[in-house]
Every structure is written in structure tokens, then in C-alpha cells.
Design an enzyme around this catalytic site. Sequence first.
Site, PDB file in Angstrom:
ATOM      1  N   THR A  31       0.832  -1.204   0.000  1.00  0.00           N
ATOM      2  CA  THR A  31       0.000   0.000   0.000  1.00  0.00           C
ATOM      3  C   THR A  31       0.867   1.255   0.000  1.00  0.00           C
ATOM      4  OG1 THR A  31      -1.780  -1.136   1.176  1.00  0.00           O
ATOM      5  CG2 THR A  31      -1.773   1.261   1.277  1.00  0.00           C
ATOM      6  N   HIS A  72       2.087   1.922  -3.424  1.00  0.00           N
ATOM      7  CA  HIS A  72       1.053   2.587  -4.233  1.00  0.00           C
ATOM      8  C   HIS A  72       1.034   4.089  -3.938  1.00  0.00           C
ATOM      9  CE1 HIS A  72      -0.891  -0.848  -6.126  1.00  0.00           C
ATOM     10  NE2 HIS A  72      -0.867  -1.488  -4.970  1.00  0.00           N
TER      11      HIS A  72
END
EC number: 1.1.1.103
Length: 345
Positions: free
Chosen positions: A44, A47
Site C-alpha cells: 500500500t 502505491h
Amino acid sequence: MSNMMKALVKAKPEVGLWMENVPVPEVGPNDVLIRVKKSAICGTDVHIWNWDQWAQKTIPVPMVVGHEFSGEIAEIGSAVTRYHVGERVSGEGHIVCGKCRNCRAGRGHLCRNTLGVGVNRPGSFGEFVCIPESNVVPIPDDISDEIAAIFDPFGNAVHTALSFDLVGEDVLVTGAGPIGIMGALVAKRSGARKVVITDINPHRLELARKLGIDHVVDASKENLADVMKAIGMTEGFDVGLEMSGAAPAFRDMIDKMNNGGKIAILGIAPAGFEIDWNKVIFKMLNLKGIYGREMFETWYKMIAFVQGGLDLAPIITHRIGIDDFRDGFEAMRSGNSGKVVMDWM
């Protein structure tokens, strides 16, 4: 204690993170302030670094990011009763409302109003992180800070792997990233008969072998059906753990499942990819989506696995100081790493 701290911040709506001085989080009556010792980088976080479409829609700027951590309690709120200053802890990164039907029924992991640490509220890539008392998890003395720092992804693996009965079952894991490998290890220790893991990344496949997965398959070169025959499988897989988020891997998993097979899906796939739903129907497959950890049953189970001898240390391939965070993100973005743990002390 200073009222300012060093933190990694998504300070601009573009690629990258920036080390900045920001205010130490304020501690409410029911909050616990944790001095971070170790931080791990999650997919995450990558990202968010890459500032992809998901990050652009989700992350407010500026934001202190990060949610995988361990540390010790620096301050407690006036209403906190269960913890004390100096205690070694980690924390559940999903903050739930406590008011919706699922929360009130004891199913907090299904809360519709979940807020993510380091996503929707300030995270753990800082010298301090503040979370509610209810999200704090004490760390036993026989578990190291760096292992505690990867409990968040390990919890994803445990939740996924233990979604279905594994004893005597043949298990296929698609995706040999750190969570996929940890899921395969959990399946193996939980009594699965055959555990097969697939990927196309040579580094990750080698890491899976290093950690003791018996059947490691390069899906770009090997035919999974041939592997199944070679290891004595006469029917399909009973349980599938989809960890890759890759459409071809998911389709191959569906093809190789036994009738009545069960698939737990953690990998985030591209929107709109096709699968043959007739195979799902006529094979009578059971598909279950997984997000995060069951609160807090998964935490008890993962602590028990580690205390019972499951060695996660080899999954950590990079150990760096926080000032070298760019090197850590470069390793993660390359795909040629396991977990990357950063030291704040």
C-alpha cells in the site's frame, strides 16, 4: 518530549515521499501514543509512493503514511486503563467505528466505516503514532521488534490461510510475495497435505524455496497440471489462497480447483478482468474476499504461530535506517525483495 517529530509525509500530489518535521500527534483520553522503533514498508505504501490512480483517489495530501510498525508506549490518555508507558506494542491498523451492526456483533473487521492508519489518518512512518487503546496489541517478550513490525501483513496471511479447514487438504497459493509465502507457511504448519505456490518472479520463487515451501512453481515456465501429477495429486486443489492480484493466476487457480473447492481472495485484481463464471458455478466453488485481519482473533493466532516456532525472519530481506528510506522503497518497487524493515532508533 518535543512537540515536533520526524516523519515520512506524502507532502505533494506526485511520485515520492518526503522526510519532514511535523507535530507529534495529540493524545485523546482513549488514545495511546507509541514511540515507533521499527517500520515495515507495505505494498500500500508503494502505491502511495507511486501516486497511482488508487492513491490519487484515496490519500489526502499532506499525510503521514505507514501502518506496519512496532514500538513502545510513550504516553497514554487519561481514560486508558489497560496499558502503561514503556510497554512494547504493535497495533491494528484498521480503526473501526464500534457502532455499526458488524462492530456491535463482534465483527469489527467487517466495519463499513473503517479508517486506515496511514491512509485515512496519520500513520506510523514517524517517530510517534497515535491510535485508540482498543487498537493496541501488546508484544510478548519472546517476539522481536522487527517481527512485530510485520505482524500486519502476517495477519493478512493468517486470516486468508485460516479461512477454511486445511487439515489434509491440497492448497494452491498464487503469488509468492511476502504475504503469499507467509500464507503458504501457515497452511503447511496447519496440517495441509500438499502446499503449492506459484509466481513468475525468480527472486520471489527463490525466497519461497528458502523459507521451506515444498512445491514452488514458476508459472511462466512450468505447467501447473504437470506439477500436480508429479507430486501425486489425482484431483484438483481443495483450497486456494489468491495472493497475487494477477488475472491469469486467478483464472489458472479456478481451472485447477477440485469440485467444491474453496478460494480465499486477498490479492487486489485489476478492475473488470474476466473469469469463466460457468466454471465457478459448475465446480460449485466457494469464493471469499479477505481484507485485513479479524479483530482480534487473528492477532492471537499469529502470535501463537511465532511463539510455536514459525520463523518469519528470512522473509525480511532488507534492514535499513529510516534516513535510507529511499533505498527501501527502491527495493520494494523493484519486486526483488521480501519485507523491508526500517529502524527509527
